[in-house]
Write a protein that holds these residues in place. Structure first.
Motif, PDB file in Angstrom:
ATOM      1  N   HIS A  79      -0.276  11.729   2.272  1.00 37.97           N
ATOM      2  CA  HIS A  79      -0.491  10.290   2.393  1.00 37.97           C
ATOM      3  C   HIS A  79      -0.219   9.817   3.823  1.00 37.97           C
ATOM      4  N   SER A 122       2.504  15.629  -1.412  1.00 36.99           N
ATOM      5  CA  SER A 122       1.707  14.426  -1.625  1.00 36.99           C
ATOM      6  C   SER A 122       2.083  13.326  -0.628  1.00 36.99           C
ATOM      7  N   ASP A 152      -6.603   5.026   7.788  1.00 37.40           N
ATOM      8  CA  ASP A 152      -6.901   3.992   6.788  1.00 37.40           C
ATOM      9  C   ASP A 152      -7.139   2.650   7.477  1.00 37.40           C
ATOM     10  N   SER A 204       0.828  -1.205   0.000  1.00 34.28           N
ATOM     11  CA  SER A 204       0.000   0.000   0.000  1.00 34.28           C
ATOM     12  C   SER A 204       0.866   1.259   0.000  1.00 34.28           C
ATOM     13  N   GLY A 216       1.287   4.072  -2.923  1.00 31.14           N
ATOM     14  CA  GLY A 216       1.106   5.492  -2.625  1.00 31.14           C
ATOM     15  C   GLY A 216       2.316   6.309  -3.042  1.00 31.14           C
ATOM     16  N   TYR A 235       5.778   6.711   5.373  1.00 27.91           N
ATOM     17  CA  TYR A 235       5.674   7.844   4.437  1.00 27.91           C
ATOM     18  C   TYR A 235       6.588   8.990   4.873  1.00 27.91           C
ATOM     19  N   THR A 252       2.419   6.927  -6.729  1.00 26.87           N
ATOM     20  CA  THR A 252       1.511   8.025  -7.075  1.00 26.87           C
ATOM     21  C   THR A 252       2.139   9.361  -6.695  1.00 26.87           C
ATOM     22  N   ASP A 253       2.701   9.420  -5.497  1.00 29.87           N
ATOM     23  CA  ASP A 253       3.295  10.660  -4.992  1.00 29.87           C
ATOM     24  C   ASP A 253       4.429  11.147  -5.886  1.00 29.87           C
TER      25      ASP A 253
END
Length: 110
Positions: free
Chosen positions: A81, A77, A88, A60, A64, A101, A67-68
């Motif tokens: 996250h 970003s 989440d 996960s 992420g 992150y 995408t970031d």
């Protein structure tokens, strides 16, 4: 192409070079992009970003991060996250994911 000794959970980051190279208007060759994303994956690996995560949560977080890293502001970003991860319910350890992150932002010097 996998880098020797790279945590295999980070290999999706290596695939981002092809994604960026395929975007219209990108003037950087794919080889240079590959080197950039290899460096990012190496920094995340050396930063032990995924060490406290199980396979589910690391997948996960890596998704992420992929995408970031494709946003106009990866730093913002990634930090967003981290906050989202705390709430989440699909994560096994939301706090560890949020820390991952934050560690990623630090490892990538963002």
């Amino acid at each position: 192409m996998a880098m020797p000794d790279l945590d295999p959970r980070l290999t999706p980051i290596l695939e981002l070079a092809a994604v960026v190279a395929a975007r219209p208007g990108v003037e950087v060759d794919e080889e240079t992009l590959r080197e950039i994303f290899e460096e990012a994956a190496m920094l995340l690996d050396l930063g032990n970003v995924l060490d406290k995560l199980d396979d589910h949560d690391s997948a996960s977080v890596v998704a992420g991060l992929c995408t970031d890293l494709l946003t106009d502001d990866p730093s913002e970003s990634i930090r967003a996250h981290a906050e989202v991860a705390l709430a989440d319910d699909s994560l096994h350890d939301p706090e560890a994911a949020a820390v991952a992150y934050r560690m990623a932002a630090h490892a990538l010097r963002l």
